[in-house]
Design an enzyme around this catalytic site. Sequence first.
Site, PDB file in Angstrom:
ATOM      1  N   ASP A  40       0.828  -1.207   0.000  1.00 23.63           N
ATOM      2  CA  ASP A  40       0.000   0.000   0.000  1.00 23.63           C
ATOM      3  C   ASP A  40       0.862   1.257   0.000  1.00 23.63           C
ATOM      4  OD1 ASP A  40      -2.339  -1.362  -0.034  1.00 23.63           O
ATOM      5  OD2 ASP A  40      -3.102  -0.583   1.867  1.00 23.63           O
ATOM      6  N   GLU A 110      -6.045  11.230   2.688  1.00 25.38           N
ATOM      7  CA  GLU A 110      -6.394  12.375   3.506  1.00 25.38           C
ATOM      8  C   GLU A 110      -5.287  13.410   3.571  1.00 25.38           C
ATOM      9  OE1 GLU A 110      -3.704  10.255   5.385  1.00 25.38           O
ATOM     10  OE2 GLU A 110      -5.658   9.269   5.535  1.00 25.38           O
ATOM     11  N   ASP A 139      -6.207  18.618  18.793  1.00 25.72           N
ATOM     12  CA  ASP A 139      -4.904  18.032  18.480  1.00 25.72           C
ATOM     13  C   ASP A 139      -4.574  18.202  17.007  1.00 25.72           C
ATOM     14  OD1 ASP A 139      -4.559  17.261  21.066  1.00 25.72           O
ATOM     15  OD2 ASP A 139      -4.951  15.135  20.731  1.00 25.72           O
ATOM     16  N   THR A 150     -11.618   4.851   5.696  1.00 27.05           N
ATOM     17  CA  THR A 150     -11.354   3.595   6.393  1.00 27.05           C
ATOM     18  C   THR A 150     -10.019   3.620   7.123  1.00 27.05           C
ATOM     19  OG1 THR A 150     -10.221   2.562   4.503  1.00 27.05           O
ATOM     20  CG2 THR A 150     -12.614   2.322   4.618  1.00 27.05           C
ATOM     21  N   MET A 154     -11.131   7.323  10.279  1.00 34.28           N
ATOM     22  CA  MET A 154     -11.971   6.458  11.102  1.00 34.28           C
ATOM     23  C   MET A 154     -11.378   6.293  12.495  1.00 34.28           C
ATOM     24  SD  MET A 154     -13.418   2.606  10.470  1.00 34.28           S
ATOM     25  CE  MET A 154     -14.879   3.151   9.595  1.00 34.28           C
ATOM     26  N   SER A 155     -10.059   6.185  12.593  1.00 31.93           N
ATOM     27  CA  SER A 155      -9.431   6.023  13.906  1.00 31.93           C
ATOM     28  C   SER A 155      -9.644   7.255  14.766  1.00 31.93           C
ATOM     29  CB  SER A 155      -7.932   5.747  13.738  1.00 31.93           C
ATOM     30  OG  SER A 155      -7.250   6.899  13.274  1.00 31.93           O
TER      31      SER A 155
END
Length: 321
Positions: A40, A110, A139, A150, A154-155
């Site tokens: 990836d 992102e 933050d 994803t 998401m985290s």
Amino acid sequence: MPSVIDEVKKIIGNYSSFTVVTEVGSDVDGYDVVGVIGTDRFILMNLHRLNSWEGPVLTVGFGLSFLNSVDITNLDKALTTIVDGNYDIEEILRLSVNIKGKKLPYAINEVAIFPSRSAMTLEYSLYVNNEYLWHDVADGLIISTPTGSTAYAMSAGGPLIHSRAQVIEIVPVNSTNLARVPVIVPSDSVIMIRDLISRSRVEAIIDGSIRTYVGSEVRIMSGKPLKLIRIGEISSAIGRYEKKISLLANMDLPPSAKFILKILEYEGQLTQKEIVEKTMLPSRTVRNALSILIRKGLIQRQVIIRGNKEVIVYSLKSAER
């Protein structure tokens, strides 16, 4: 990875219409399709180098992964399919980032806005299409594509978005104001992050790899889409959601294992030493967490070639086909 390159050259050698190169440059004029083979992280890196390429891209990875058109074991079949023209094109939304008038490579996942030093907050004002939304202390801030929903977004508490939805996701990270929740805006929106202030220099991080310092303002909007080749009935998007749901279902993991799982999801293949460096966890804790994750079938241990030597790496286990 010499062994992989040799195998790829052998497969592609059966097709006179394809050429193998070991380093992607910006000059790809004259080609109908460009392919990238690797992890990836490697695929993302080379898609950034292909920033100006507007043709179809075949991404070949190891297992069912976030940006793969096909698994490397199916490369021969995929090439035959491409030659026959029996494939689809999925347009993946990308983000155009403008800082001080300078355009950066498109973001596929992102754009993360954070202080360069950890444990520090930043202040910012958020505008969408010149409309003021809020001022915040947090933050950081993540501006994500549906593909990136994803991953990091998401985290940080962002929702899962179907990869073909034409929207952009804005996710505040650990805001001091509980009213600052993730926001979904149309893909034709212009997002402005203004009045950026922090005790540390603020940087924009594209897809976790390209970092640049920003001043007081960042402008983000949709860029030209990435045209990914899709082959067969199984969508990598569906596979991605299935994997994500499987990961979320395992909530009995210790925090260290969950943290490592997230790092491997975002970074791809890592050695144990690299995991220790990125998580800053004790080596003993990392070893124990890796054992738990392997036992639960969530990650896999592999031996690969880096440079001229074999190394042991860990990665997410591919979803079943």
